[in-house]
Design an enzyme around this catalytic site. Sequence first.
Site, mmCIF file in Angstrom:
data_model
loop_
_atom_site.group_PDB
_atom_site.id
_atom_site.type_symbol
_atom_site.label_atom_id
_atom_site.label_comp_id
_atom_site.label_asym_id
_atom_site.label_seq_id
_atom_site.Cartn_x
_atom_site.Cartn_y
_atom_site.Cartn_z
ATOM 1 N N SER A 1 0.848 -1.192 0.000
ATOM 2 C CA SER A 1 0.000 0.000 0.000
ATOM 3 C C SER A 1 0.877 1.233 0.000
ATOM 4 O O SER A 1 1.966 1.237 0.595
ATOM 5 C CB SER A 1 -0.892 0.024 1.245
ATOM 6 O OG SER A 1 -1.555 1.279 1.367
ATOM 7 N N TYR B 1 -2.365 -0.341 10.010
ATOM 8 C CA TYR B 1 -2.359 -0.769 8.610
ATOM 9 C C TYR B 1 -1.069 -0.345 7.921
ATOM 10 O O TYR B 1 -0.394 -1.163 7.270
ATOM 11 C CB TYR B 1 -3.560 -0.161 7.904
ATOM 12 C CG TYR B 1 -3.673 -0.513 6.436
ATOM 13 C CD1 TYR B 1 -4.130 -1.756 6.031
ATOM 14 C CD2 TYR B 1 -3.336 0.418 5.449
ATOM 15 C CE1 TYR B 1 -4.244 -2.080 4.681
ATOM 16 C CE2 TYR B 1 -3.450 0.108 4.108
ATOM 17 C CZ TYR B 1 -3.900 -1.142 3.724
ATOM 18 O OH TYR B 1 -4.014 -1.448 2.393
#
Length: 270
Positions: A150, A163
């Site tokens: 990501s 995350y």
Amino acid sequence: MDGIGTRVALVTGAAQGIGAAVCEALAGAGARVAAADMRIGRPGGPAGTVPYSVPYAVPYLVPYAVPYSMDVRDPRAVEETVERVERDLGPIDILVNVAGVLLPGRAEETEDERWRQTFAVNTDGVFHTSRAVARRMAPRRRGVIITVGSNAAAVPRIGMAAYAASKAAAAMFTKCLGLELATYGIRCNVVSPGSTDTSMLRALWEGREPDEAHSATLHGDPAAFRVGIPLGRVAEPGDIADAVLFLASERARHITMHDLFVDGGATLRA
């Protein structure tokens, strides 16, 4: 796509979103795809007992991909599934780590269990699956491992500490693995998406008007210290799958330990 042919590919997180798009792209290029996900059942009995060419009536599953139920958090289950895939379809040539979770929350409010679950899937899962496959690839001296990370791993984000940290760890693990496996001719790379039209993104939009949330994604949110997307569009899962397909192919034969951002310029390549 050059070098995909009839190679065997294992894709985790294959039941929806980016994982399903990756399965479709690889199958379209001729690969024999093992689609692994906790959501996937095993129609017709144990995985592999139904001929490969028979489409499966499984929600979210790409036709012509063989379904395997696998929890990436469980190292024993991963080893057993990898062994079963190689027995059913042949030696794994391509591994794509897509399985991931996003449990948003400010760092000081994040509960221990949410932190552990985030790392269990996003980081431990990449480790478990990559280790199991790398052990088999190394003696064969060939293979490609790709981790879908990501762009949050490169830029701090409010409400996404767990995350972002888990994705950063998975990306660095993949690069270190690439360094260790380079002597065997095995390439390891990372694809880092930005905002992509998946259920994960839409979950982040909950509680806001869709148009407002979409506009903030495209144009930025100063209150969250977040820039927008210079290209002015939210990615589709297929955009990420195309990047994975390239890195899996022989056209990328001299690329390893690379992190390819597919985010429309959102991180300003920080």
